[in-house]
Design a protein around this motif. Structure first.
Motif, short mmCIF file in Angstrom:
data_model
loop_
_atom_site.label_atom_id
_atom_site.label_comp_id
_atom_site.label_asym_id
_atom_site.label_seq_id
_atom_site.Cartn_x
_atom_site.Cartn_y
_atom_site.Cartn_z
N ASP A 58 103.46 -12.86 9.46
CA ASP A 58 103.28 -14.21 9.99
C ASP A 58 102.38 -15.06 9.11
OD1 ASP A 58 104.81 -13.71 12.39
OD2 ASP A 58 103.12 -12.49 13.07
N ALA A 59 101.34 -14.45 8.57
CA ALA A 59 100.38 -15.19 7.75
C ALA A 59 99.83 -14.25 6.68
CB ALA A 59 99.24 -15.76 8.60
N ALA A 60 99.19 -14.85 5.68
CA ALA A 60 98.64 -14.06 4.57
C ALA A 60 97.41 -14.75 4.02
CB ALA A 60 99.67 -13.87 3.47
N VAL A 61 96.47 -13.94 3.54
CA VAL A 61 95.28 -14.42 2.85
C VAL A 61 95.33 -13.84 1.44
CG1 VAL A 61 92.76 -14.53 2.80
CG2 VAL A 61 93.97 -14.47 4.99
N VAL A 62 95.25 -14.69 0.44
CA VAL A 62 95.37 -14.28 -0.97
C VAL A 62 94.04 -14.53 -1.65
CG1 VAL A 62 96.63 -14.57 -3.12
CG2 VAL A 62 97.82 -14.85 -0.94
N CYS A 63 93.42 -13.46 -2.18
CA CYS A 63 92.12 -13.55 -2.84
C CYS A 63 92.21 -12.88 -4.21
CB CYS A 63 91.03 -12.87 -2.01
SG CYS A 63 91.04 -13.27 -0.25
N ALA A 64 91.75 -13.57 -5.23
CA ALA A 64 91.77 -13.03 -6.58
C ALA A 64 90.44 -12.45 -7.01
CB ALA A 64 92.20 -14.11 -7.57
N ASP A 65 89.46 -12.41 -6.13
CA ASP A 65 88.12 -11.93 -6.47
C ASP A 65 88.17 -10.47 -6.90
OD1 ASP A 65 85.32 -11.44 -6.56
OD2 ASP A 65 85.40 -10.77 -4.48
N GLY A 66 87.58 -10.16 -8.05
CA GLY A 66 87.42 -8.78 -8.48
C GLY A 66 88.59 -8.19 -9.21
N GLY A 67 89.61 -8.96 -9.53
CA GLY A 67 90.78 -8.42 -10.22
C GLY A 67 91.16 -9.24 -11.43
N GLU A 68 92.13 -8.71 -12.19
CA GLU A 68 92.59 -9.39 -13.39
C GLU A 68 93.93 -10.09 -13.19
OE1 GLU A 68 92.71 -6.49 -16.46
OE2 GLU A 68 90.53 -6.19 -16.52
N GLU A 69 94.60 -9.83 -12.07
CA GLU A 69 95.88 -10.47 -11.83
C GLU A 69 95.70 -11.94 -11.47
OE1 GLU A 69 99.11 -7.47 -10.20
OE2 GLU A 69 97.32 -7.42 -8.95
N LYS A 70 96.68 -12.72 -11.89
CA LYS A 70 96.64 -14.15 -11.61
C LYS A 70 96.87 -14.42 -10.13
CE LYS A 70 96.30 -15.37 -16.00
NZ LYS A 70 95.13 -16.06 -16.57
N LEU A 71 96.37 -15.55 -9.68
CA LEU A 71 96.53 -15.93 -8.28
C LEU A 71 98.00 -16.09 -7.91
CD1 LEU A 71 94.92 -16.75 -5.71
CD2 LEU A 71 95.10 -19.12 -6.49
N SER A 72 98.80 -16.60 -8.82
CA SER A 72 100.23 -16.77 -8.55
C SER A 72 100.92 -15.43 -8.35
CB SER A 72 100.89 -17.55 -9.68
OG SER A 72 100.74 -16.85 -10.91
N THR A 73 100.53 -14.42 -9.12
CA THR A 73 101.12 -13.09 -8.97
C THR A 73 100.80 -12.50 -7.60
OG1 THR A 73 100.93 -12.72 -11.34
CG2 THR A 73 101.25 -10.78 -9.96
N LEU A 74 99.56 -12.68 -7.16
CA LEU A 74 99.18 -12.18 -5.84
C LEU A 74 99.92 -12.93 -4.74
CD1 LEU A 74 95.32 -11.90 -6.43
CD2 LEU A 74 97.00 -10.05 -6.48
N ALA A 75 100.10 -14.24 -4.90
CA ALA A 75 100.77 -15.03 -3.87
C ALA A 75 102.24 -14.65 -3.73
CB ALA A 75 100.64 -16.52 -4.18
N GLU A 76 102.85 -14.20 -4.82
CA GLU A 76 104.27 -13.80 -4.76
C GLU A 76 104.49 -12.58 -3.88
OE1 GLU A 76 105.42 -13.25 -8.77
OE2 GLU A 76 105.51 -15.40 -9.24
#
Length: 432
Positions: A58-76
């Motif tokens: 239903d919903a998602a929280v995307v956080c890039a803290d502490g990693g090397e992956e781009k925010l767009s990759t996490l959002a996908e």
């Protein structure tokens, strides 16, 4: 009575049978913001996604803290979510300056990026509602109040105070855009924190455009804000974007207080109120004493900390205006005036007025848009006014005892006087 009890039972049964929202928390693990968010979503069916896709949620929280992956990759990884909260630094995205083929028509696949605005636009194009939670340099862990310890390595000869222990206060501020539709952060002064706050730098410079704010944010506070955004997503407007800032305080805001702060900053993004600070309830807050300190002590020091860049371009805070005696008695503490240099001379660009009412310190600007350097001056004041209250304001209990002393003395004197005028009854003489 039976009908009322039956209604209560039906309501409770409906609440228990209601499906729990499925929320994916996407981001690196290891005491990060994503880990803290997952712990705080107690009322949801949480799926923790580190390297895998979230699936249907239903919903998602995307956080890039502490990693090397781009925010767009996490959002996908949560592309199917109907509501997405993007947690990202409030500043320019650090993109690699490598070689890339020109793609003016964008016919090729979209490149990975940390630009939160571009990622948010991609999510909206996919049919999701998007909220953006920004933050400054992160510090501390995502622990709750019960798990926060005072010292990093226990008691020793030179103990180190943990950042989380003294900086658990927080507030949220709206992110505004200038005429060029770019985010505008104008910082001034130096953030003064406790402990080894490596993220807080003293070489603060004001920059316009996609400038990085210098106000640090505690990971636990950012997680609380993201969790509150998920809980109240259905009550938020279409465009949601705000920044989390940490401040001094011994306890973190409760879940209800976070919900109220998020709702207020999203609904009142154009509100003229710049600050609403609940003062220490155990102290006596005299308007004349607080106003004098504000204008003669805190004000000059705060204005001296204004960055030189603000002084040579645009509007800048210059001086405090003192209220009349009648206005000060009613709780008005004065106004901080901003001025700007134009072709025909110096013009007043705005004012920030301070008032005190029911132990609530408020700062209100005379226009809807945030003044340059305003947020950083307010952050400075939030910390300074607490210290002023602890060291300079009278304690309510002590004042009450001092006020009761004359009454006690009067009662004792009255009793002594009554005993002095009372007739003395002599004992009868013994019979001969």
């Amino acid at each position: 009575m039976r009908l009322a009890s039956l209604c209560v039972l039906v309501t409770q049964a409906a609440a228990l049978s209601a499906p729990r929202p499925r929320v994916a928390v996407v981001g690196p693990a290891g005491d990060t913001v994503a880990d803290a968010v997952a712990v705080r979503l107690n009322d949801a069916d949480v799926t923790r996604c580190i390297d895998e896709n979230a699936g249907y949620v239903d919903a998602a929280v995307v956080c890039a803290d502490g990693g090397e992956e781009k925010l767009s990759t996490l959002a996908e990884r949560c592309a199917g979510a109907r509501s997405i909260v993007l947690v990202a630094p409030a500043g320019a995205a650090d993109e690699d300056e490598g070689f890339s083929l020109p793609n003016p028509l964008k016919l090729l696949d979209q490149a990975d990026t940390n630009d939160v605005e571009e990622v948010a636009e991609r999510c909206r194009n996919g049919g999701a509602r998007v909220a953006v939670v920004r933050h400054g340099p992160l510090f501390g862990a995502g622990a709750r109040d019960a798990d926060v310890v005072a010292f990093s390595q226990g008691l020793r000869r030179a103990p180190t105070l943990v950042d989380d222990f003294g900086r658990r206060g927080a507030r949220v501020v709206s992110v505004q855009q200038n005429e060029d539709k770019r985010d505008q952060f104008l910082s001034s002064g130096t953030w003064l924190g406790l402990g080894d706050m490596d993220a807080a730098r003293s070489d603060v410079q004001a920059r316009e455009g996609k400038a990085e704010p210098q106000t640090p944010a505690r990971r636990g506070a950012v997680a609380d804000a993201a969790a509150a955004t998920i809980r109240r997503f259905q009550d938020l407007p279409g465009q949601v974007e705000f920044e989390v800032r940490s401040g001094s305080g011994a306890t973190s805001p409760s879940s209800e207080e976070w919900d109220a702060m998020v709702l207020a900053v999203c609904r009142d993004a154009s509100s003229p109120e710049a600050m609403s600070k609940q003062l220490l309830p155990t102290k006596v807050w005299d308007p004349s004493q607080l106003g004098d300190w504000l204008r003669t002590e805190w004000g000059p020091k705060a204005l001296m900390s204004v960055d030189a860049t603000l002084a040579i371009r645009g509007a800048r805070p210059v001086a405090f205006e003192q209220p009349s005696v009648q206005a000060e008695a009613s709780g008005q503490l004065g106004a901080l005036r901003w001025e700007t240099l134009e072709d025909d001379g110096i013009k007043v660009a705005g004012r920030l007025s301070f008032t005190l009412s029911d132990n609530m310190l408020r700062a209100t600007r005379d226009g809807p848009r945030e003044l340059s350097g305003e947020a950083e001056l307010v952050d400075n004041l939030i910390d300074a006014v607490d210290e002023f209250g602890r060291s300079r304001c009278a304690d309510i209990q002590v004042q009450a005892m001092e006020a009761a002393v004359p009454e006690v003395f009067a009662a004792q004197e009255a009793q002594l006087a009554a005993e002095a005028v009372a007739p003395v009854v002599e004992a009868p003489a013994p019979a001969a």
